[in-house]
Motif scaffolding. Sequence first.
Motif, PDB file in Angstrom:
ATOM      1  N   LEU A   1      -1.560  10.630   1.782  1.00  0.00           N
ATOM      2  CA  LEU A   1      -1.785   9.192   1.903  1.00  0.00           C
ATOM      3  C   LEU A   1      -1.152   8.389   0.768  1.00  0.00           C
ATOM      4  N   PRO A   2      -1.327   8.771  -0.507  1.00  0.00           N
ATOM      5  CA  PRO A   2      -0.745   7.958  -1.584  1.00  0.00           C
ATOM      6  C   PRO A   2       0.770   7.809  -1.508  1.00  0.00           C
ATOM      7  N   PHE A   3       1.461   8.737  -0.824  1.00  0.00           N
ATOM      8  CA  PHE A   3       2.917   8.613  -0.717  1.00  0.00           C
ATOM      9  C   PHE A   3       3.326   7.440   0.167  1.00  0.00           C
ATOM     10  N   ALA A   4       2.384   6.878   0.923  1.00  0.00           N
ATOM     11  CA  ALA A   4       2.697   5.694   1.716  1.00  0.00           C
ATOM     12  C   ALA A   4       2.945   4.482   0.816  1.00  0.00           C
ATOM     13  N   ALA A   5       2.355   4.479  -0.374  1.00  0.00           N
ATOM     14  CA  ALA A   5       2.487   3.327  -1.272  1.00  0.00           C
ATOM     15  C   ALA A   5       3.933   3.079  -1.693  1.00  0.00           C
ATOM     16  N   PRO A   6       4.657   4.065  -2.247  1.00  0.00           N
ATOM     17  CA  PRO A   6       6.048   3.780  -2.631  1.00  0.00           C
ATOM     18  C   PRO A   6       6.941   3.441  -1.443  1.00  0.00           C
ATOM     19  N   VAL A   7       6.643   4.007  -0.268  1.00  0.00           N
ATOM     20  CA  VAL A   7       7.428   3.674   0.927  1.00  0.00           C
ATOM     21  C   VAL A   7       7.249   2.202   1.283  1.00  0.00           C
TER      22      VAL A   7
ATOM     23  N   VAL B   1      -2.647  -6.563  -6.128  1.00  0.00           N
ATOM     24  CA  VAL B   1      -2.958  -6.886  -4.727  1.00  0.00           C
ATOM     25  C   VAL B   1      -3.164  -8.389  -4.573  1.00  0.00           C
ATOM     26  N   CYS B   2      -3.919  -8.971  -5.499  1.00  0.00           N
ATOM     27  CA  CYS B   2      -4.139 -10.431  -5.457  1.00  0.00           C
ATOM     28  C   CYS B   2      -2.810 -11.185  -5.571  1.00  0.00           C
ATOM     29  N   GLY B   3      -1.953 -10.735  -6.488  1.00  0.00           N
ATOM     30  CA  GLY B   3      -0.664 -11.385  -6.659  1.00  0.00           C
ATOM     31  C   GLY B   3       0.195 -11.274  -5.407  1.00  0.00           C
ATOM     32  N   ALA B   4       0.183 -10.096  -4.768  1.00  0.00           N
ATOM     33  CA  ALA B   4       0.976  -9.901  -3.554  1.00  0.00           C
ATOM     34  C   ALA B   4       0.455 -10.762  -2.410  1.00  0.00           C
ATOM     35  N   VAL B   5      -0.855 -10.882  -2.306  1.00  0.00           N
ATOM     36  CA  VAL B   5      -1.440 -11.731  -1.262  1.00  0.00           C
ATOM     37  C   VAL B   5      -1.025 -13.186  -1.467  1.00  0.00           C
ATOM     38  N   LEU B   6      -1.077 -13.649  -2.701  1.00  0.00           N
ATOM     39  CA  LEU B   6      -0.664 -15.025  -3.006  1.00  0.00           C
ATOM     40  C   LEU B   6       0.807 -15.232  -2.687  1.00  0.00           C
ATOM     41  N   TRP B   7       1.632 -14.263  -3.075  1.00  0.00           N
ATOM     42  CA  TRP B   7       3.072 -14.365  -2.792  1.00  0.00           C
ATOM     43  C   TRP B   7       3.327 -14.393  -1.289  1.00  0.00           C
TER      44      TRP B   7
ATOM     45  N   GLY C   1      -2.332  -1.896  -1.690  1.00  0.00           N
ATOM     46  CA  GLY C   1      -3.670  -1.487  -1.259  1.00  0.00           C
ATOM     47  C   GLY C   1      -3.811   0.023  -1.279  1.00  0.00           C
ATOM     48  N   VAL C   2      -2.771   0.734  -0.838  1.00  0.00           N
ATOM     49  CA  VAL C   2      -2.795   2.200  -0.883  1.00  0.00           C
ATOM     50  C   VAL C   2      -2.851   2.679  -2.331  1.00  0.00           C
ATOM     51  N   LEU C   3      -2.125   2.016  -3.217  1.00  0.00           N
ATOM     52  CA  LEU C   3      -2.174   2.381  -4.639  1.00  0.00           C
ATOM     53  C   LEU C   3      -3.592   2.222  -5.185  1.00  0.00           C
ATOM     54  N   LEU C   4      -4.261   1.158  -4.777  1.00  0.00           N
ATOM     55  CA  LEU C   4      -5.639   0.956  -5.221  1.00  0.00           C
ATOM     56  C   LEU C   4      -6.541   2.067  -4.700  1.00  0.00           C
ATOM     57  N   VAL C   5      -6.315   2.491  -3.459  1.00  0.00           N
ATOM     58  CA  VAL C   5      -7.069   3.629  -2.909  1.00  0.00           C
ATOM     59  C   VAL C   5      -6.783   4.891  -3.714  1.00  0.00           C
TER      60      VAL C   5
ATOM     61  N   LEU D   1      -8.070  -1.815 -12.193  1.00  0.00           N
ATOM     62  CA  LEU D   1      -8.215  -3.262 -12.310  1.00  0.00           C
ATOM     63  C   LEU D   1      -6.835  -3.921 -12.267  1.00  0.00           C
ATOM     64  N   GLY D   2      -5.858  -3.287 -12.898  1.00  0.00           N
ATOM     65  CA  GLY D   2      -4.496  -3.797 -12.832  1.00  0.00           C
ATOM     66  C   GLY D   2      -3.955  -3.774 -11.413  1.00  0.00           C
ATOM     67  N   ALA D   3      -4.227  -2.690 -10.678  1.00  0.00           N
ATOM     68  CA  ALA D   3      -3.774  -2.605  -9.291  1.00  0.00           C
ATOM     69  C   ALA D   3      -4.440  -3.672  -8.426  1.00  0.00           C
ATOM     70  N   ALA D   4      -5.707  -3.949  -8.692  1.00  0.00           N
ATOM     71  CA  ALA D   4      -6.406  -5.011  -7.951  1.00  0.00           C
ATOM     72  C   ALA D   4      -5.752  -6.367  -8.222  1.00  0.00           C
TER      73      ALA D   4
END
Length: 377
Positions: free
Chosen positions: A85-91, A147-153, A118-122, A141-144
């Motif tokens: 599952l975590p390998f989905a994050a870099p993809v 996620v917030c920054g990506a949602v805003l973008w 989100g996968v990175l946070l998982v 906390l940094g990953a969270a």
Amino acid sequence: MGEAARPVPSGAPRSGNERRPMRRLVFLIPGALALILGLAAALSLLGLPVLRLERLRDLHAPLLVFGFLTTLISLERAVALRRRLPFAAPVLTGLGALACLTPLPVVVGASAVTAGLGVLLVAYGLIWKRQPAVATAIQALGAAAAVCGAVLWAAGVPVPWVVPFLVVFLVLTIAGERVELARIAFAGPRPEALAFLSAVALAVAAVLALCWPDVGGRLLGAALLLTCVWLVRFDIATKTVRSVGLARFTAVCLLAGYAWLAVAGVIWLLGAPVLDGPAYDAAVHAVFLGFVMSMIMAHAPLILPAVLAIRLPYRPVMYAPVALLHTSLAVRLAGDALDEIVVVRVGGVGGIIAILGFFVIAAVSAVTAARRPRSTA
């Protein structure tokens, strides 16, 4: 970055990724393309366009932070966990950032990047389940924040308003790793508690900077300075800088990066809101070039062998791009202070040459090492 460097126990089951580790290189290809395109965007912003792609200028920060850095970080975490599952994050982050340059709506690529984060946070949740630690909590906390920054973008918020979340993401990812490595030197729980306090302050500052840029920006600057104080006081780099070889090289890069992080902290503390103009240029590049890229150079001889299962021996010539990176950044900030665009351009081009030069040296070093037989001693 410390997780991936841990060797796999001899009795542990090995997945297909462990049996054929060079397959992981495929995951880095989109990140490498994002790096090249992000640097091309930097040249365009400096008034020296080498590629005329629609949206390229606007995607400078997303390509470098989401496309390159996040892909590298998430791949490292995936290798450490040895789960699919975590390998989905870099993809998702690598391809998502590149998709923003296609005719597709930017929101498509931005949504993929958000999903990857989100996968990175998982993945951090899985790491926490395996071994709860303050260092993991700081990085999560940094990953969270990312996620917030990506949602805003993805929602169309201008990049300068998203930058504090990106700063928090990268600073906490690196600081968390340094906390993990420094634990052996702690005399008690207080240093970890102080590190977590500064991490929370950074996260709160990013949120406040979105709503009240004056207050949030100043808090962000103060929290960055607090983080610098912690790093200088407790990081083992202050001791290993007196050693030799790779240990000293790593320490030099780390300490130089901490100095630039302090510069960025002062700019935000005294100049908030930092949303445009020379102050914005100086603060952003002090973090992303002076601090983050210096950390990448410091850890490359350790990270890439662990992630790709290749040899990347340290060579003294690696100091050359490091010196150029910091010298050119000083020139760039001098240009910002003097409001001299020509000086800014010279510094900016020097930084790009330094980054590309380092990776060329690393590639040559790795290829040369691969052609030599391993020592049996």
